[in-house]
Write a protein that holds these residues in place. Sequence first.
Motif, mmCIF file in Angstrom:
data_model
loop_
_atom_site.group_PDB
_atom_site.id
_atom_site.type_symbol
_atom_site.label_atom_id
_atom_site.label_comp_id
_atom_site.label_asym_id
_atom_site.label_seq_id
_atom_site.Cartn_x
_atom_site.Cartn_y
_atom_site.Cartn_z
ATOM 1 N N GLU A 245 -2.407 2.957 0.455
ATOM 2 C CA GLU A 245 -3.233 2.766 0.550
ATOM 3 C C GLU A 245 -3.310 1.231 0.743
ATOM 4 O O GLU A 245 -3.797 0.360 -0.832
ATOM 5 C CB GLU A 245 -4.273 3.270 -0.795
ATOM 6 N N PRO A 246 -3.524 0.586 1.781
ATOM 7 C CA PRO A 246 -3.466 -0.488 1.460
ATOM 8 C C PRO A 246 -4.320 -0.977 0.713
ATOM 9 O O PRO A 246 -5.882 -1.191 1.106
ATOM 10 C CB PRO A 246 -3.014 -1.698 3.027
ATOM 11 N N GLY B 91 0.982 -1.350 -0.530
ATOM 12 C CA GLY B 91 -0.270 0.167 0.322
ATOM 13 C C GLY B 91 0.663 1.293 -0.305
ATOM 14 O O GLY B 91 0.519 2.290 0.495
#
Length: 782
Positions: free
Chosen positions: A695-696, A679
């Motif tokens: 942003e996993p 992410g």
Amino acid sequence: MSDAHVASAPVAAHSRNPVAWTAEMVRPSADAGEGTQASFLRKEFDLAEIAGNERLLISAQGLYRAFVNGERVGDDVLTPGWTCYDVRLSYQTYDVAHLLRPGRNVIDIWLGDGWYRSRMMWPSSSIPNCWGDRIAAIAEIRGAGPQPIVATDASWKSGLLPVLKSGIYFGEIYDARQEGLPADAGSEVLPFDKSTLVAHETSAVRELEALPVVASFEEDGATVYDFGQNSAGYVAFTVEGAPGARVVVDHAEILDKNGRFDRASLRAAEARIEYVLKGGGPESYRPYFTFQGFRYAKVAIEGQARITSIVSVPVSSAARPTAAFTSGHPLVNRLVENTLWSLRANFIEVPTDCPQRDERLGWTGDAQVFAPTACYLNDSGTFLRKWLRDVMVDQREDGAIAHVTPDPTRLHPDILPGFYGSTGWGDVICVIPHVLYEHYGDASVLAETLPAMVKWVDFVWSISDGPVVKPPRPWGARGFTFGDWLQPSGPTVKPLPTIGDDAAATIYLYISSVLTAKAAAIVGETATAERMRERAEAVKAAFAREFVTASGRLAYDDQTSYALAIVHDLIPPEHAEAAKGYFKAAIARSDGRIGTGFIGTPALLPALVKIGERELAGRVFLQEEVPGWLYQVKKGATTIWERWDAIMPDGSTHPEGMNSYNHYAYGAVCQWLFEAVAGFRPDPEQPGFKRIVFEPTIIAPLSPVLAHHDSPAGRIEAGWTLEGDKVDYRVSVPDGAEGLLVLAPDYREVVVDGTPLAAAATGKTTSRLGPGPHEISFRIGS
């Protein structure tokens, strides 16, 4: 001469600093042409004293290895490297003061055919003497004074080497009985444009840590050694025996289904090493002017001799790994390791397709899909930028980009005409500069390549004189495209749909138009930026008219069409929901397996994540049947395969002649592992990782995930664990950078560094992250 002692290291120099060369390009008169016994140049010279700042500047037409007073200069191999030699020839600079002595000195320059003069391409289009038919060297030693201490000219002597034959595909024959042959021939000054010389622009090719034998067995009177890892390089061995005894080494990537040595994937490349003993004690050897791609070496002894030690020595330009990714899934971890090994094996001066067969060429399509992964796994900025300069040299007058760079066909168009102009491949000139800009933050790469970008976009538009590109089918025709190369077709009785050449070419025209417009805007070329934006909008509108039906189904209804169109926002908003359904149906038709080739595969999982299908993305990624990333790992792969089914489920090899077990293209999925699963990614608005987007994407079977990347801004770390529905996500932002946390709308109860974070009213939840470590938790699911 001694290779055992590394005498000096190359000195970094800037490629654009001009050098006023005194030396001439000199050919050894002993040289008899391509494929014959290698030769050397020699010069004796006197020195009254050593100043301590003496440097050797050197290059060659062919490959060279230099020695001063019998000691090897440098530890790099395959120098001067591989470029478009008629326009750009690299030179290297070495400190040599410690090798010199007061009084009489001698410098020897060994020369081999290398890429310059080896026979290149496959047999039906074989090109001898690709860039010239005469090997030569240019060199001078400089000290404190205005004039060089010694420089190549017609006074140098030449002689023959114990290398009886060498070639990139051929291998090497070395007769130790011919060591120490005299320099009894002269030399010849060749016409040569010194302005083509540029200081070496990237990391040199060097030996990596040797791989020991992990197993061996006897076959057909020879010994097969298994080094446990497919790689590119050569064997190094020590042998004892009688004068004239011969060691013959063949190479292979795999064993066949019956466990026998199988060199079929090398096709017509001999990839053969022969060593003739001089006798009298232990003799150690490794090749001078070639390399092979292999995991297995089959060694036959002719005469009285025995091997006392043998190792596999990988070589690569990629000697500085900059990332790691591990998960709770062992097959995924091995997939990442396989990708790194394929990068090493195919980053030897040029980003090649494969290191083993009669090819080993800088295919542009492979490089453009893999470049983002390469920039995570290795410090690849100077390597790819150096190669882009050769891409621009090989660009044709009408803007077409060569299929491979350096392009052996450019100077021999009669042998293989029209070897350029494929969409998805030529788009490398637009894609990679942006990758480099985003990863390393230097806009000069955009300024340098922008004119070539514009020429390429104009060329693609001209194929059909408009925004919908309709490539011709015949190989070599103007605008021919490889399309979605090696896309699996499904069961023979009911093949799955594949993207059409027109749709693939039109999508890539859009991609490159957008990227060219962005590049022009960044470097201040406002008129060009506006023209390219208008072109991109015209292509986008035309794509919707031509390839999107009234129901939202794409014309070819295949995985690649949907993946690329979704990732690049080519589907009109009113059809977005319907297209998602058709996309999922296309995956269901293939039983949840991959249905994409070289250009579609990098977009497949990102497209699924983008439409909110994270679990489906995870299932497609993790399924272990063919075609699938993990299938090849289960089959024992140690590098990435060219074909999804290079080894069939029954253990037999793919029946087609084109098979490679060391092709990095499908390893492009590692970009998704770093950017989506771990992410983190660079923010294009703050390139060079000055701002990092976290942003996993939580894929439950992968827990725990841990990754890092040594970016230009410093080390980035990210990892997560999943227990029940709770995710603990830990990240670290390097000093001097900032982070931006972005979480999907259905990730709830977010806590950042102990403070609850209010969910966004609509869309994704975001939070700024300063330098240092951060602990984030949230829950997934409904």
